[in-house]
Scaffold this motif. Structure first.
Motif, PDB file in Angstrom:
ATOM      1  N   ILE A  20       0.852  -1.192   0.000  1.00  0.00           N
ATOM      2  CA  ILE A  20       0.000   0.000   0.000  1.00  0.00           C
ATOM      3  C   ILE A  20       0.884   1.236   0.000  1.00  0.00           C
ATOM      4  N   TYR A  21       0.541   2.185  -0.866  1.00  0.00           N
ATOM      5  CA  TYR A  21       1.320   3.415  -1.042  1.00  0.00           C
ATOM      6  C   TYR A  21       0.491   4.616  -0.578  1.00  0.00           C
ATOM      7  N   PHE A  22       1.079   5.451   0.277  1.00  0.00           N
ATOM      8  CA  PHE A  22       0.422   6.681   0.729  1.00  0.00           C
ATOM      9  C   PHE A  22       0.742   7.839  -0.218  1.00  0.00           C
ATOM     10  N   ASN A  23      -0.130   8.829  -0.207  1.00  0.00           N
ATOM     11  CA  ASN A  23       0.083  10.061  -0.973  1.00  0.00           C
ATOM     12  C   ASN A  23       0.990  10.977  -0.143  1.00  0.00           C
ATOM     13  N   VAL A  60      13.669   0.696  -0.199  1.00  0.00           N
ATOM     14  CA  VAL A  60      12.901   1.900   0.080  1.00  0.00           C
ATOM     15  C   VAL A  60      12.484   2.626  -1.190  1.00  0.00           C
ATOM     16  N   GLU A  61      13.236   2.497  -2.262  1.00  0.00           N
ATOM     17  CA  GLU A  61      12.912   3.190  -3.504  1.00  0.00           C
ATOM     18  C   GLU A  61      11.907   2.434  -4.360  1.00  0.00           C
ATOM     19  N   LYS A  62      11.740   1.119  -4.107  1.00  0.00           N
ATOM     20  CA  LYS A  62      10.908   0.297  -4.979  1.00  0.00           C
ATOM     21  C   LYS A  62       9.651  -0.233  -4.306  1.00  0.00           C
ATOM     22  N   CYS A  63       9.587  -0.173  -2.989  1.00  0.00           N
ATOM     23  CA  CYS A  63       8.473  -0.809  -2.275  1.00  0.00           C
ATOM     24  C   CYS A  63       7.519   0.221  -1.682  1.00  0.00           C
ATOM     25  N   GLY A  64       6.356  -0.259  -1.258  1.00  0.00           N
ATOM     26  CA  GLY A  64       5.328   0.598  -0.692  1.00  0.00           C
ATOM     27  C   GLY A  64       5.608   0.994   0.743  1.00  0.00           C
TER      28      GLY A  64
END
Length: 457
Positions: free
Chosen positions: A321-324, A378-382
């Motif tokens: 899950i990715y936050f804005n 950290v650059e590729k994951c949610g």
């Protein structure tokens, strides 16, 4: 007089031993053949052993150093992350290839691990050096490095940044990339003139043998490297065919280079066998369906009640899950606070075994989180990594993606053969990050720059 003769004799013996020792040290392999077999499994390999010929897999199993219980020290594992880890000697936490695809935060679209918008394909996302890179640097570019694979990710990630060339098959044709400049003349001619065989493993073997014969591989004392990727399948017929292919490769190479000057390294990626639809229900095995898109919407409603109505969840991809982040900055909400709140909420849902936050994986030194942390970048994951309960199906109705969660360990072999290796069978569990430093030591070069593992042999 007697002491004088004794002194001369001792000097002669010491001189002879020193010379013999120096010669032994100098005998590094002329060629390393790295073979990665996608979805190779120890249990299948041993089950079908009576069907193998003496020249193929049976020769490797009886004459090689066989580690029967190989594994990866991170999760999740797919073909791309496995091959990148094999050749860098480290985990996705450092080399950055977390999967064949990940979500690009800028475009919110999947990004292929070797897709390059400028030139088509390249190892631009591979963040550390590989074994082949170190070999090129150690020999000032003299060593020859080639990689052949059924897919672009396998070919390019095993070739590294500095190879002479990489080739793979797409729509029944050989494909290369202009990233490796100048384009090798032999590879350019071969991929243009020869069509791939219907049997993909034979195609890789024929390419490797042609390369060794025609591209000057193994002709001098500078070690060369050829990387191959095969496919194992899950049926008896596929292992029998693989045995014949391995026999053709071994015999073909040994016609050109003696066995004691070639080091073969064979290993596999983890099995990704999917459960048949309805099979678990049939045998009353606990299961369920976890809808990641519905969960993201539900989480957004919860966060709206806590922090005020807004679209806090920007996207969900696979089990992440990715936050804005821009919205969080505008509302002055700390990422750690919203992650912690979300973690507490999600852990109450059925089908969730655990929830990991990015901050937790970056800062915790708990050994219990080691495999998850090793697979995180950290650059590729949610911002949130959801651990789905074993046996459950993960479904994203927005992207139509489906996958099954399975935590059971499926061991695969690591086989070292040739270059004076003694036959041995080792059942102690080992991880694949130890392969690259072992090869590096065998050919007298540095291990890849992010590799901290001890050599396998």
């Amino acid at each position: 007089m007697r002491n004088r003769y004794l002194y001369i004799t001792l000097l002669s013996i010491l001189g002879f031993n020193s010379e013999a020792y120096a010669q032994a040290i100098a005998q590094a392999p002329r060629l390393v053949v790295s073979i990665t077999i996608d979805q190779l499994r120890t249990d299948y390999l041993e089950t079908y052993a009576p069907l193998y010929s003496k020249e193929g897999l049976k020769r490797l199993l009886t004459e090689g150093m066989v580690f029967t219980n190989g594994s990866y020290n991170f999760v999740p594992v797919d073909r791309a992350s496995a091959i990148a880890s094999l050749h860098t000697g480290t985990s996705p936490y450092y080399h950055g290839i977390t999967a064949n695809e990940w979500l690009d935060r800028q475009t919110l679209r999947p990004q292929n691990c070797v897709r390059d918008q400028k030139i088509g394909h390249s190892p631009q996302f591979l963040g550390t050096s590989t074994l082949s890179d170190e070999l090129k640097m150690a020999t000032d570019g003299i060593a020859k490095v080639f990689a052949f694979a059924p897919t672009a990710d396998a070919a390019i990630l095993s070739a590294g940044h500095a190879a002479d060339g990489a080739a793979w098959v797409n729509n029944g044709k050989w494909v290369t990339t202009t990233y490796y400049r100048p384009l090798n003349q032999w590879l350019s001619g071969y991929t243009r003139l020869y069509q791939p065989d219907a049997d993909i493993n034979k195609t890789m073997t024929h390419a490797a043998l042609s390369c060794i014969e025609q591209a000057g591989i193994g002709n001098d004392d500078k070690t060369d490297l050829v990387s191959l990727t095969y496919e194992a399948g899950q049926q008896m017929e596929s292992y029998v065919a693989l045995d014949q292919t391995i026999a053709e490769l071994l015999n073909g190479i040994e016609k050109t280079i003696s066995r004691d000057r070639v080091l073969f390294v064979i290993t596999g990626t983890t099995s990704r066998e999917e459960e048949e639809e309805g099979n678990q229900e049939r045998f009353r095995i606990p299961t369920g369906t976890f809808y990641i898109n519905r969960t993201a919407n539900l989480l957004n409603m919860y966060l709206g009640a806590v922090f005020g109505s807004a679209q806090y969840v920007e996207f969900c991809y696979k089990n992440q899950i990715y936050f804005n982040h821009q919205l969080l900055r505008q509302k002055n909400i700390h990422l750690g606070e919203i992650s912690s709140r979300s973690q507490e909420f999600l852990l109450q849902l059925s089908g969730i075994r655990n929830v990991y936050t990015a901050n937790q994986l970056l800062t915790s030194d708990s050994y219990l989180l080691e495999t998850v942390r090793n697979g995180f970048n950290v650059e590729k994951c949610g911002d949130l990594i959801l651990d789905i309960a074993p046996g459950w199906k993960l479904v994203n109705e927005d992207t139509l993606e489906k996958s099954s969660s399975r935590s059971a360990h499926v061991p695969f072999p690591i086989i070292i053969y040739g270059a004076g290796t003694k036959a041995e069978r080792i059942q102690t569990p080992v991880t694949v990050d130890r392969i690259a430093p072992a090869i590096a030591r065998a050919i007298r070069i540095r291990a890849p720059n992010a590799c901290a593992a001890e050599p396998l042999f």
